[in-house]
Design a protein around this motif. Structure first.
Motif, PDB file in Angstrom:
ATOM      1  N   ARG A  73      -6.746   2.480 -10.295  1.00  0.00           N
ATOM      2  CA  ARG A  73      -5.782   2.075 -11.271  1.00  0.00           C
ATOM      3  C   ARG A  73      -4.789   3.250 -11.604  1.00  0.00           C
ATOM      4  O   ARG A  73      -3.720   2.675 -12.046  1.00  0.00           O
ATOM      5  N   LEU A 108      -2.042   3.463  -9.012  1.00  0.00           N
ATOM      6  CA  LEU A 108      -1.052   2.412  -8.926  1.00  0.00           C
ATOM      7  C   LEU A 108      -0.315   2.617 -10.030  1.00  0.00           C
ATOM      8  O   LEU A 108       1.080   2.391 -10.103  1.00  0.00           O
ATOM      9  N   THR A 109      -0.707   3.026 -11.417  1.00  0.00           N
ATOM     10  CA  THR A 109       0.059   3.231 -12.568  1.00  0.00           C
ATOM     11  C   THR A 109       1.304   4.348 -12.435  1.00  0.00           C
ATOM     12  O   THR A 109       2.229   4.078 -12.635  1.00  0.00           O
ATOM     13  N   GLN A 111       2.465   5.449  -9.198  1.00  0.00           N
ATOM     14  CA  GLN A 111       3.397   4.910  -8.306  1.00  0.00           C
ATOM     15  C   GLN A 111       4.307   4.132  -9.016  1.00  0.00           C
ATOM     16  O   GLN A 111       5.559   4.003  -8.757  1.00  0.00           O
ATOM     17  N   ALA A 112       4.056   3.162 -10.066  1.00  0.00           N
ATOM     18  CA  ALA A 112       4.685   2.213 -10.743  1.00  0.00           C
ATOM     19  C   ALA A 112       5.655   3.104 -11.764  1.00  0.00           C
ATOM     20  O   ALA A 112       7.004   2.677 -11.770  1.00  0.00           O
ATOM     21  N   VAL A 113       5.193   3.975 -12.511  1.00  0.00           N
ATOM     22  CA  VAL A 113       5.913   4.862 -13.265  1.00  0.00           C
ATOM     23  C   VAL A 113       6.874   5.602 -12.823  1.00  0.00           C
ATOM     24  O   VAL A 113       8.129   5.911 -13.561  1.00  0.00           O
ATOM     25  N   SER A 114       6.811   6.125 -11.588  1.00  0.00           N
ATOM     26  CA  SER A 114       7.427   7.196 -11.194  1.00  0.00           C
ATOM     27  C   SER A 114       8.817   6.633 -10.626  1.00  0.00           C
ATOM     28  O   SER A 114      10.021   7.399 -10.575  1.00  0.00           O
ATOM     29  N   LYS A 115       9.034   5.336 -10.566  1.00  0.00           N
ATOM     30  CA  LYS A 115      10.036   4.807 -10.179  1.00  0.00           C
ATOM     31  C   LYS A 115      11.112   4.466 -11.297  1.00  0.00           C
ATOM     32  O   LYS A 115      12.237   3.942 -11.185  1.00  0.00           O
ATOM     33  N   TRP A 116      10.557   4.578 -12.675  1.00  0.00           N
ATOM     34  CA  TRP A 116      11.641   4.140 -13.858  1.00  0.00           C
ATOM     35  C   TRP A 116      12.590   4.817 -13.909  1.00  0.00           C
ATOM     36  O   TRP A 116      13.443   4.460 -14.659  1.00  0.00           O
ATOM     37  N   THR A 171       9.275  10.013  -6.941  1.00  0.00           N
ATOM     38  CA  THR A 171       9.071   8.817  -6.210  1.00  0.00           C
ATOM     39  C   THR A 171       8.268   9.198  -4.902  1.00  0.00           C
ATOM     40  O   THR A 171       7.551   8.447  -4.518  1.00  0.00           O
ATOM     41  N   SER A 204       4.752  10.338  -5.444  1.00  0.00           N
ATOM     42  CA  SER A 204       3.834   9.343  -5.614  1.00  0.00           C
ATOM     43  C   SER A 204       3.605   8.409  -4.575  1.00  0.00           C
ATOM     44  O   SER A 204       2.327   7.879  -4.662  1.00  0.00           O
TER      45      SER A 204
END
Length: 129
Positions: free
Chosen positions: A1, A4-5, A7-12, A57, A60
């Protein structure tokens, strides 16, 4: 988890970078002398911010998500003994660890420079208003 978190936050941060670039295009398009003078330039802080966005990005996405078994199983003492205990430095090698340390240090320096310097600056000449 956690992976995945990350990887999702790095794109913000990347959409902010594109918003700044579009804002630059807007200000440059508004420059119609002598009625309206507008100028916008990106400084070193923005360059560091772009390196941070792209680097976070890419890094991650380079972390593979491990396969999680559907049902956890217990490891017996024989299996623990049969698995060799390998140190990280022997498995990865000292050059790899030195590279990781250098990249981490450069990341921290670039992040500090990017935080300290202005990303975008707006100056208004009040005499013209």
């Amino acid at each position: 988890r956690c992976i995945l978190t990350v990887q999702a936050v790095s794109k913000w941060a990347a959409p902010d970078m594109f918003a700044y670039i579009l804002l630059l295009c807007l200000f440059r398009g508004l420059d119609k002398p002598p009625n309206l003078l507008s100028e916008m330039q990106f400084g070193l802080g923005f360059s560091c911010y772009v390196v941070f966005c792209v680097g976070s990005t890419i890094s991650s996405l380079g972390i593979p998500v491990p396969n999680v078994p559907a049902k956890p199983r217990e490891v017996t003492s024989k299996e623990q003994e049969s698995q060799p205990q390998v140190r990280t430095s022997r498995r990865m090698g000292w050059p790899t660890l030195a590279l990781v340390a250098a990249l981490a240090a450069s990341f921290i320096v670039l992040l500090a420079v990017g935080v300290a310097l202005p990303v975008m600056e707006l100056r208004l000449d009040m005499a013209l208003l």
